[in-house]
Design an enzyme around this catalytic site. Sequence first.
Site, mmCIF file in Angstrom:
data_model
loop_
_atom_site.group_PDB
_atom_site.id
_atom_site.type_symbol
_atom_site.label_atom_id
_atom_site.label_comp_id
_atom_site.label_asym_id
_atom_site.label_seq_id
_atom_site.Cartn_x
_atom_site.Cartn_y
_atom_site.Cartn_z
ATOM 1 N N HIS A 142 0.687 -1.411 0.045
ATOM 2 C CA HIS A 142 -0.037 0.096 -0.054
ATOM 3 C C HIS A 142 0.650 1.234 0.022
ATOM 4 O O HIS A 142 1.581 1.329 1.025
ATOM 5 C CB HIS A 142 -1.050 -0.043 1.202
HETATM 6 C C1 LIG Z 1 -0.891 -8.103 -3.673
HETATM 7 C C2 LIG Z 1 -1.792 -6.729 -3.396
HETATM 8 C C3 LIG Z 1 -2.486 -7.054 -2.705
HETATM 9 C C4 LIG Z 1 -3.443 -5.678 -2.246
HETATM 10 N N1 LIG Z 1 -4.671 -6.166 -1.312
HETATM 11 C C5 LIG Z 1 -5.237 -4.969 -1.100
HETATM 12 C C6 LIG Z 1 -6.374 -5.005 -0.237
HETATM 13 O O1 LIG Z 1 -6.885 -6.076 0.063
HETATM 14 N N2 LIG Z 1 -7.177 -3.816 -0.007
HETATM 15 C C7 LIG Z 1 -6.753 -2.567 -0.374
HETATM 16 O O2 LIG Z 1 -7.387 -1.804 0.084
HETATM 17 N N3 LIG Z 1 -5.791 -2.548 -1.023
HETATM 18 C C8 LIG Z 1 -4.921 -3.632 -1.412
HETATM 19 N N4 LIG Z 1 -3.870 -3.412 -2.375
HETATM 20 C C9 LIG Z 1 -3.472 -1.982 -2.907
HETATM 21 C C10 LIG Z 1 -4.479 -1.640 -3.964
HETATM 22 O O3 LIG Z 1 -4.181 -2.421 -5.012
HETATM 23 C C11 LIG Z 1 -4.104 -0.051 -4.415
HETATM 24 O O4 LIG Z 1 -4.138 0.477 -3.141
HETATM 25 C C12 LIG Z 1 -4.784 0.422 -5.454
HETATM 26 O O5 LIG Z 1 -4.883 -0.514 -6.517
HETATM 27 C C13 LIG Z 1 -4.447 1.919 -5.732
HETATM 28 O O6 LIG Z 1 -5.269 2.454 -6.684
HETATM 29 P P1 LIG Z 1 -4.517 3.389 -7.835
HETATM 30 O O7 LIG Z 1 -5.632 3.787 -8.817
HETATM 31 O O8 LIG Z 1 -4.308 4.537 -7.072
HETATM 32 O O9 LIG Z 1 -3.223 2.721 -8.435
HETATM 33 P P2 LIG Z 1 -3.097 1.565 -9.299
HETATM 34 O O10 LIG Z 1 -4.136 0.725 -8.929
HETATM 35 O O11 LIG Z 1 -1.659 1.030 -8.902
HETATM 36 O O12 LIG Z 1 -3.258 2.093 -10.510
HETATM 37 C C14 LIG Z 1 -2.073 3.060 -11.158
HETATM 38 C C15 LIG Z 1 -2.256 2.745 -12.734
HETATM 39 O O13 LIG Z 1 -1.467 3.818 -13.384
HETATM 40 C C16 LIG Z 1 -0.744 3.339 -14.241
HETATM 41 N N5 LIG Z 1 0.259 4.325 -14.532
HETATM 42 C C17 LIG Z 1 1.529 4.567 -13.778
HETATM 43 N N6 LIG Z 1 2.448 5.456 -14.396
HETATM 44 C C18 LIG Z 1 1.843 5.742 -15.414
HETATM 45 C C19 LIG Z 1 2.129 6.692 -16.235
HETATM 46 N N7 LIG Z 1 3.260 7.443 -16.239
HETATM 47 N N8 LIG Z 1 1.323 6.714 -17.549
HETATM 48 C C20 LIG Z 1 0.411 6.326 -17.757
HETATM 49 N N9 LIG Z 1 -0.314 5.391 -16.572
HETATM 50 C C21 LIG Z 1 0.500 5.012 -15.525
HETATM 51 C C22 LIG Z 1 -0.484 2.017 -14.010
HETATM 52 O O14 LIG Z 1 0.008 1.374 -14.864
HETATM 53 C C23 LIG Z 1 -1.523 1.579 -13.256
HETATM 54 O O15 LIG Z 1 -2.358 0.883 -14.080
HETATM 55 C C24 LIG Z 1 -3.063 -4.688 -3.002
HETATM 56 C C25 LIG Z 1 -2.134 -4.277 -3.542
HETATM 57 C C26 LIG Z 1 -1.384 -5.599 -3.966
HETATM 58 C C27 LIG Z 1 -0.314 -5.359 -5.014
#
Ligand SMILES: Cc1cc2nc3c(=O)[nH]c(=O)nc-3n(C[C@H](O)[C@H](O)[C@H](O)COP(=O)(O)OP(=O)(O)OC[C@H]3O[C@@H](n4cnc5c(N)ncnc54)[C@H](O)[C@@H]3O)c2cc1C
Lengths: 179, 541
Positions: free
Chosen positions: B478
């Site tokens: 996280h």
């Molecule tokens: C194994 C695992 C288990 C987890 N379990 C939980 C759980 O049980 N509960 C929970 O609350 N959270 C959990 N999480 C965390 C959760 O997945 C993240 O908090 C959440 O996905 C974050 O959302 P986000 O949209 O901020 O980022 P992300 O989901 O990481 O998405 C970001 C996106 O931006 C894209 N990106 C990055 N840089 C660029 C760029 N320069 N240009 C264009 N695109 C870009 C990436 O490719 C990605 O697709 C877990 C994570 C993992 C890895």
Amino acid sequence: MELTRRDALAALASGGVVAGVGAAGLRQSLADAPDDGVDLPPERERGLLLAVARVVYPSELDGVREFVETYVAGRADARDGYRAAMRDALATVDDRARAWRDEEFLALAPDDRETHLRELGVDTADPDPEGTDAERIRYYVVNELLYALYTSPAGGELVGIGNPQGHPGGTDSYQRGPR
Amino acid sequence: MSGRGESAGADGIDRTPSERVDVCAVGAGPAGALVAHRLADAGYDLVVLEAGERFDPADRLERMERSIRPGHDHLDVWDMGGERDAYSNGGEMFYPLNSARVKGVGGSTNHWQGMVMRLHELDFELESRTGVGADWPVGYGDLRPYYAEAERELGVAGADDNPFAPPREEPFPMPAFRPSHSDSLFADACEGVGVAMHSVPNARNSEPYDGRGECVGYGTCKPVCPSGAKYSADVHVRKAESEGARVIDRAPVQRLVHGDAGNRVDAAVYATPDGREHRQEARQFVLAAGGVETPRLLLLSESERYPDGLANSSGLVGRYFMDHLFAGMGGTLDEPTRQNHVGFITSESHQFYDDADAEVGSFKLEFLNYAGPSPVGTALSADEWGDDLLDDLRGSYGNHVGMGALAGQLPREENRVTLDPTTTDDHGNPVPRIHWSLDERTRNTLERANEIQREILTELGVDVEWTVGPDDTGPAFHHMGTTRMGTDPDESVVNPRLRTHDLANLWIPSSSVFVTGGALNPTLTIAALALKAADHVEAKL
Ligand SMILES: Cc1cc2nc3c(=O)[nH]c(=O)nc-3n(C[C@H](O)[C@H](O)[C@H](O)COP(=O)(O)OP(=O)(O)OC[C@H]3O[C@@H](n4cnc5c(N)ncnc54)[C@H](O)[C@@H]3O)c2cc1C
Ligand code: SF4
């Protein structure tokens, strides 16, 4: 423990193969020799698979033939290049039997088949789809068979897990106590 | 700049930019997807640029198989790794970044576990209440309506049986998953030592919801749910697209470019697989690239005007990196425990959460449903087969139990994401470098969690065989804190409306804005912030 057609179809479905064609249809497809450059008639392919299954599956299982034919045919058909890789690994088992033992694998007694696989190093090999002969046999043949069995309801029951990982057995069994 | 439709990639997909749109979002994880859906639904023109590919849901069974079968690296399940995803470490503790994220449509929720909790009131007022950490500029009350909306959007199965959770009025959208047999074994022991158990809110369908079926028990939720019963953000990407949003995959943004006055972003410059670069112009920009790539992209967007990176006049972009830390314990019982039937947990205890003080932080306790080996996994890597293998499997499976815990970490400036100029990615950009270490309070918290775990397991009669504590803990994946929220532009990167202090049209809905991380999985809070940000962006359009 009896392996049923249901196990094979369930295992297939959890592997993404639409079992709508039915077991007979799938076996039919295994009867066709694919044009993959591997010198292995379909009948022999089936025989080799079954022979290896009898080595790696527990002896208390019945219904192995239908399970293997239904499952493996369906899977191998569904994935690009998968059946060719599996056939290639099976052909290697056979080639080595001829080279080392002067016999076809299927002509060996059951104990000798097992010994042959161990001498190939398949028991201790790390499975690797792009590895050495032993590693590919482990991946495409032995682990293919073990994956099919131990993600199926019958395989789960053998071990004592109602809903094995990889099988969509619903959300009741995790709540139930032991029977 | 090329006009739209002029060139299509080898896969036939047009990745050229649209005419200047209302909103350009960077990243198609839950944060980007929810903002995109909201604003597209409200009728705005929108482009989402996503670095990774668009995964085909039909491949999920194959991905599941890759996750179970030895012979595949765990990063292969979601095609992570390689030059594109290179990173380095600079802190006391190693941070396995690529195990902690997925790049592609849906983002890291493709891989996630799907536990979703609201932060506690305490988390927003940590400094006032305990004298350590910091306070958020918004409180639980500000997020509360957004939390309820986020629960509806993701589809959360839960029950109102957690006496330690923050107040809520509306019921969860779906009933909670029922406790496991294993939970029932723990229940007596917990009662014996005075620990209260309760259900776990899961972003996982306990009944059909939002066009997706109920959980069918594949048991591989993390890293992949083949059935789609587990929420993943591709759900909202599809919804956004059906409302007219345009989502371009394999389009990593290289830098954000500001206008002459320096107070607005003009364009996102992105690369496409054919080796070209394009500029997407927009009125508003939403940066939702996750807790590591978000600060990295700001740092990469340095200019003459902003030599230390964009939105970084505070110097805090990348600082205060936090994660949650795992503590665990487990062993065997002399009776069947029925593990590994499903891949999620059904009971937790948040009893000790609000006891946090200056010395010991918040933590939550988890009762695992997947302790010990899964038979198929054991079978595929065994050196035995036939009857010997079956004997092994019967011997190794059946009576394991385990507990987990998550502990919160204090925000500290020295934990940070920087650029590593010595290593570059597939586009020649410096890779992210993670500087990560543990503070004493976090170590104390993990120890305290271990103490309670030991008490419960001892009461249960478990032969404790493994422990994970302060010396061998690891991250929960996280990524928080790296563009923190605040009212003072010298002390924070975004304001309480999630807009950067420095640029009037750049918004960051992400765990990167968290001021403290609490000890609860962050994504429901990310979703709530995304819905809040969507409101603020809309007000500007
Ligand atoms: C194994 C695992 C288990 C987890 N379990 C939980 C759980 O049980 N509960 C929970 O609350 N959270 C959990 N999480 C965390 C959760 O997945 C993240 O908090 C959440 O996905 C974050 O959302 P986000 O949209 O901020 O980022 P992300 O989901 O990481 O998405 C970001 C996106 O931006 C894209 N990106 C990055 N840089 C660029 C760029 N320069 N240009 C264009 N695109 C870009 C990436 O490719 C990605 O697709 C877990 C994570 C993992 C890895
Ligand atoms: S157990 Fe997990 S992987 Fe299986 S259907 Fe339910 S949510 Fe999906």
